[in-house]
Design an enzyme around this catalytic site. Structure first.
Site, mmCIF file in Angstrom:
data_model
loop_
_atom_site.group_PDB
_atom_site.id
_atom_site.type_symbol
_atom_site.label_atom_id
_atom_site.label_comp_id
_atom_site.label_asym_id
_atom_site.label_seq_id
_atom_site.Cartn_x
_atom_site.Cartn_y
_atom_site.Cartn_z
ATOM 1 N N ASP A 367 -33.569 30.187 31.838
ATOM 2 C CA ASP A 367 -32.781 28.984 31.761
ATOM 3 C C ASP A 367 -31.784 29.003 32.924
ATOM 4 O O ASP A 367 -31.547 30.044 33.516
ATOM 5 C CB ASP A 367 -32.129 29.060 30.380
ATOM 6 C CG ASP A 367 -30.901 28.236 30.252
ATOM 7 O OD1 ASP A 367 -31.036 27.025 30.259
ATOM 8 O OD2 ASP A 367 -29.815 28.816 30.130
ATOM 9 N N ASP A 560 -29.648 31.176 26.918
ATOM 10 C CA ASP A 560 -28.384 31.276 26.189
ATOM 11 C C ASP A 560 -28.162 30.130 25.207
ATOM 12 O O ASP A 560 -27.393 30.258 24.268
ATOM 13 C CB ASP A 560 -27.216 31.289 27.174
ATOM 14 C CG ASP A 560 -27.015 29.921 27.817
ATOM 15 O OD1 ASP A 560 -28.034 29.265 28.123
ATOM 16 O OD2 ASP A 560 -25.869 29.501 27.996
ATOM 17 N N ASP A 564 -32.742 26.867 24.122
ATOM 18 C CA ASP A 564 -33.584 27.978 24.572
ATOM 19 C C ASP A 564 -34.241 28.739 23.419
ATOM 20 O O ASP A 564 -35.169 29.525 23.634
ATOM 21 C CB ASP A 564 -32.748 28.974 25.385
ATOM 22 C CG ASP A 564 -32.169 28.351 26.634
ATOM 23 O OD1 ASP A 564 -32.896 27.573 27.284
ATOM 24 O OD2 ASP A 564 -31.002 28.631 26.955
#
Ligand SMILES: Nc1ncnc2c1ncn2[C@@H]1O[C@H](COP(=O)(O)OP(=O)(O)OP(=O)(O)O)[C@@H](O)[C@H]1O
Ligand SMILES: [Cu+]
Ligand SMILES: [Mg+2]
Length: 672
Positions: A367, A560, A564
Site C-alpha cells: 500500500d 496499514d 488493506d
C-alpha cells in the site's frame, strides 16, 4: 468493571512464569505424555545409585566382578526396583500415547525396557533352577539411566530455546510506588491509580505519563533508540525509565496490557502446527510401526540363525534406537528460537506457519499511504470557488469522525469549528465521505470520482497540483457542483527507498497498490524506484490483485489501512504496519512493531534461515533412523560382526536429539 474480575486478570499477569512452564509441558506432550522434570531427576538418582551394585554383581561380557550366594536374587531385586520405580515416566507416557491412539516414542521405550525386564526375570529363574542363561539386568539399568538423562537434557534444551516468554515476564517489576508514597504489589493496582516511577526503574504498568521522560522501550518494541515521552503519551509496563522520575496514571492492567498481549501472541505462534510439523508427527508415527515390524522380524530371524538371548538384545536395540525424539523436536525447537529472534528485531509473528512459504515469494505488493509514506498529510493549498462558504470548515466538519489520514490532516488544518450542525455522515469507500452540514448535503470526493461522473471542473487549476504529485480532495454539493478542493501531500518514509532496493536485490518485484490518484502514485513510484503500480483502486480491488499475482508465485502484502485488510488476509504472508489500524493488524501474519517497512527484509531473511534449519532437522531426525534401525536389527553382523547394544542405542538416540537442538540454537540473526 467489577473488581474481582479485574484482580483475576492481574493475577494472570503474575502467572506468566507458570504460563511459560506450561508451554514447555505442551511441547513435551507430543505423544500425549507428560513428564515432570523434578520427578524425573529423582528417579534418575535412584536408578544410578542402584546401578552401581548391579554393575559389580552382573555378568558383563560373560565376566562377573563379584559372585556370592544369592547374588542372582539381589540382581532381580535391584533390577525390579529400577524398572518399576525409575521406569514409570516412560510407562505413563506410553499410556498417554495409547489413549490418543498415536503410539510413538514412549511406547517404543516401554517396549524396549519391558522386553529386557521380562527376559531377565525369566533368565534368573532358569539359572536358579540350574540352567545357565544370559540376563540383561545391567543393560536394563543403564538403558533406563541413559534414557532418563537423555530426556532431561532435552527438556532443558527446550526450556532454553523457549525463553522468550520468560524474558517477557521478567520485564515487569514486582512492586509499584503509589504517588501517595506507599509501595504496593502489582495485583493491588487499579486503573486510574497515580504512580511514581523513579529513575532507572522499570515501568510497572501501561499508562499515561504526566510529565516528560526518556524511556527505553527496546525490550518491548525492539526499537533501539530511547523514546522521548511527553505529557499524556502512553508508556508501557516493562519498559525502562532512563533519566528522571515521573508520575503516571494507570490505564491498562493484566490481560489487556501491551506486554501481555505480546506474550499471548508469542504463545499462540508457538502452539500453531505447520505442514512441516504435521509431517514430522506422521513420520514419527510410521517409525513406531517400522520399528515394531523390524524388531519382531529380527527377533525371529536371530532366534533361528543364532540364539534367543542375542535376538532379544537386538530387538530391544531396535525399539530404543527408533525413538523419534529428534523428529518430534525438529520443528518446535526452531520455532522457539524464531519467535525470540523476531521479537528482538521488532517483528511480532501472529501466524508463523505462513512463514514456511517464504521461498515461494516473488512479489511484494504494498500500500502507499501510511506504508511507504508516513501518512501524515499536510494541507498545501485550499482552493475555494465559493464566496459565501468556507469550504475548509465544511470539509473539516465532515471529516471530524473519520480515521483516514486525509481526514485527520484536514481537521487539523481547519480553525476550531464553529457551531456547525453535522448529520448523517457516511464513508464512501475508495472515494471519500458524505453527509449534511447545517442541513446542506455535501460530499468529499477524489479526482477519479470527478472524471467517472463527468463533473465539470477547471482542469487548468488542478493540473499544477497533480504535477506536484499531490492528493486532491474535492468538495461537491447536492447538485454535484464542485465548490473547491484541497491539495494535500505526504512524504515517503525515510527507509522506504532502502526497503524497495532490498526487495529488488532479493529478486522480489515490488508493486504499489493505492487508492490515491494516478499522478501521485506515479510520483512516489518513480521517486522510490518501484517498477509496477496500480492506482485509484477500490478497497476490494487490492485483494483481487493479490490473487492475480498469486497465480504466478507467492505474494507478500504490506499495508496499514482498513482498505488493506482483505489483501492482508489473502496474501501468502501479510505484514501490517504497527502504527496502522487495528483491523489491519489483526488480519496480518506479522506486525511491524516499529512501522518501518524495511523490517520486512529482516523477516524474509530470518524466515529463510528458519526454513533451512527446520529442513535440516527433519532430514536428520528421519534420516538417522534409515541407517540406525537396520544396523540395530543386525544387518551388518553377518559381514562385520558389528551390532548395536541396547546401551549404545540409547546413547545414539540421546545424541540425535542433542544434535537437533544444537542445530536449532544455531539460528541467529543480526541486523546489519
Ligand atoms: N475520509 C476521506 N476523506 C477524503 N478522501 C477520502 C476519504 N476516504 C477515502 N478518500 C479518498 O479515497 C481514496 C482511496 O482511499 P483509500 O483509503 O482506499 O486509500 P488511501 O489510503 O488513499 O491510499 P492507500 O491505499 O495507498 O493507503 C483516497 O485517496 C481519497 O482520495
Ligand atoms: Cu527418545
Ligand atoms: Mg494506507
Amino acid at each position: 468493571m467489577d473488581m474481582e474480575h479485574e484482580n483475576h486478570e492481574v493475577h494472570n499477569m503474575h502467572n506468566m512464569d507458570n504460563m511459560h512452564d506450561m508451554d514447555n509441558m505442551d511441547m513435551m506432550n507430543h505423544g500425549g505424555h507428560m513428564m515432570h522434570m523434578g520427578d524425573m531427576s529423582k528417579k534418575l538418582k535412584v536408578a544410578i545409585i542402584l546401578m552401581i551394585p548391579l554393575l559389580l554383581i552382573s555378568p558383563i561380557a560373560g565376566f562377573t566382578i563379584l559372585k556370592f550366594p544369592g547374588s542372582e536374587i539381589l540382581q532381580l531385586i535391584l533390577g525390579t526396583i529400577i524398572f518399576f520405580y525409575s521406569g514409570t515416566p516412560f510407562f505413563s507416557g506410553a499410556k498417554g500415547e495409547l489413549k490418543s491412539r498415536k503410539p510413538a516414542m514412549m511406547m517404543l521405550i516401554t517396549m524396549g525396557i519391558t522386553v529386557a525386564y521380562a527376559y531377565s526375570v525369566y533368565a534368573t529363574i532358569m539359572s536358579l533352577n540350574g540352567h545357565m542363561g544370559m540376563n540383561f539386568w545391567f543393560e536394563l539399568a543403564t538403558l533406563i539411566v541413559i534414557m532418563l538423562i537423555g530426556h532431561l537434557i532435552e527438556m532443558k534444551a527446550i526450556m532454553g530455546a523457549g525463553d522468550a516468554l520468560k524474558d517477557l515476564a521478567s520485564l515487569v517489576p514486582k512492586k509499584a510506588h503509589l504517588k501517595s508514597g506507599k509501595d504496593v504489589e502489582l495485583s493491588e493496582l487499579k486503573v486510574g491509580d497515580l504512580l511514581l516511577v523513579k529513575e532507572n526503574e522499570k515501568i510497572p504498568a501501561d499508562g499515561l505519563i504526566l510529565s516528560e521522560a526518556l524511556v527505553d522501550e527496546s525490550m518491548i518494541t525492539g526499537e533501539s533508540r530511547a523514546v522521548n515521552k511527553k505529557t499524556n503519551d502512553l508508556v508501557y509496563g516493562g519498559s525502562l525509565n532512563q533519566n528522571q522520575p515521573f508520575e503516571m496514571k494507570v490505564t491498562t492492567l493484566g490481560k489487556d496490557s501491551f506486554l501481555n498481549q505480546v506474550a499471548e501472541l508469542v504463545k499462540k505462534a508457538q502452539a500453531q502446527k505447520s505442514n512441516l510439523e504435521n509431517m514430522a508427527d506422521r513420520v514419527a508415527g510410521y517409525l513406531f510401526y517400522a520399528a515394531l515390524i523390524v524388531g519382531i522380524f529380527s527377533l525371529v530371524f536371530w532366534t533361528i540363525s543364532s540364539n534367543f538371548s542375542f535376538a532379544l538384545l537386538l530387538a530391544v536395540s531396535v525399539f530404543v534406537i527408533a525413538c523419534p525424539h529428534a523428529l518430534g523436536l525438529a520443528v518446535p525447537l526452531v520455532v522457539s528460537r524464531l519467535t525470540s529472534i523476531s521479537a528482538k528485531n521488532g517483528l511480532l509473528i501472529q501466524n508463523r506457519t505462513s512463514l514456511e512459504k517464504i521461498n515461494t515469494i516473488k512479489y511484494a505488493l504494498m500500500d502507499k499511504t501510511g506504508t511507504l509514506t508516513d501518512g501524515k498529510f499536510i494541507v498545501r493549498n485550499v482552493i475555494d470557488f465559493t464566496d459565501e462558504t468556507d469550504i475548509l470548515q465544511i470539509m473539516a466538519a465532515l471529516e471530524g469522525s473519520s480515521t483516514h489520514p486525509i481526514a485527520q490532516s484536514i481537521v487539523s488544518a481547519a480553525k476550531p469549528l464553529e457551531n456547525l450542525k453535522v448529520e448523517a455522515v457516511e464513508n464512501i469507500p475508495g472515494v471519500g465521505i458524505k453527509g449534511q452540514v447545517n442541513q446542506n448535503f455535501y460530499q468529499i470526493v477524489n479526482y477519479k470520482y470527478l472524471r467517472e461522473n463527468q463533473l465539470s471542473y477547471d482542469e487548468q487549476k488542478i493540473a499544477q497540483y497533480l504535477d506536484l504529485g499531490l492528493t486532491i480532495s474535492f468538495l461537491i454539493n447536492e447538485q454535484q457542483d464542485v465548490l473547491g478542493f484541497i491539495a494535500l501531500g505526504d512524504s515517503p518514509k525515510s527507509d522506504a527507498k532502502a526497503f524497495i532496493n532490498g526487495l529488488l536485490a532479493q529478486g522480489i518485484t515490488p508493486v504499489m497498490l493505492t487508492g490515491d490518484n494516478k499522478e501521485t502514485a506515479q510520483k512516489i513510484a518513480s521517486a522510490l524506484n518501484i517498477p509496477e503500480f496500480r492506482a485509484e483502486l477500490k478497497p476490494e480491488d487490492k485483494a483481487e490483485i493479490v490473487k492475480e499475482y498469486q497465480k504466478k508465485a507467492g505474494v507478500l502484502f504490506i499495508g496499514d489501512g482498513v482498505n488493506d485488510s482483505p489483501a492482508l488476509a489473502t496474501a501468502t504472508i501479510g505484514f501490517a504496519i504497527g502504527a496502522g489500524t487495528s483491523v489491519a493488524i489483526s488480519t496480518a501474519d506479522v506486525v511491524l512493531v516499529n512501522s518501518n517497512p524495511s523490517d520486512v527484509l529482516d523477516m524474509i531473511n530470518i524466515s529463510k534461515r528458519m526454513l533451512r534449519k527446520m529442513k535440516q532437522n527433519l532430514w536428520f531426525g528421519a534420516g538417522y533412523n534409515i541407517i540406525a534401525i537396520p544396523v540395530a536389527a543386525g544387518i551388518l553382523y553377518p559381514f562385520t560382526g558389528i551390532y548395536i547394544d541396547p546401551l549404545i542405542a540409547a546413547v545414539l538416540m540421546s545424541i540425535s536429539t542433542v544434535i537437533v537442538s544444537i542445530n536449532a540454537m544455531g539460528l541467529r540473526y543480526d541486523k546489519k
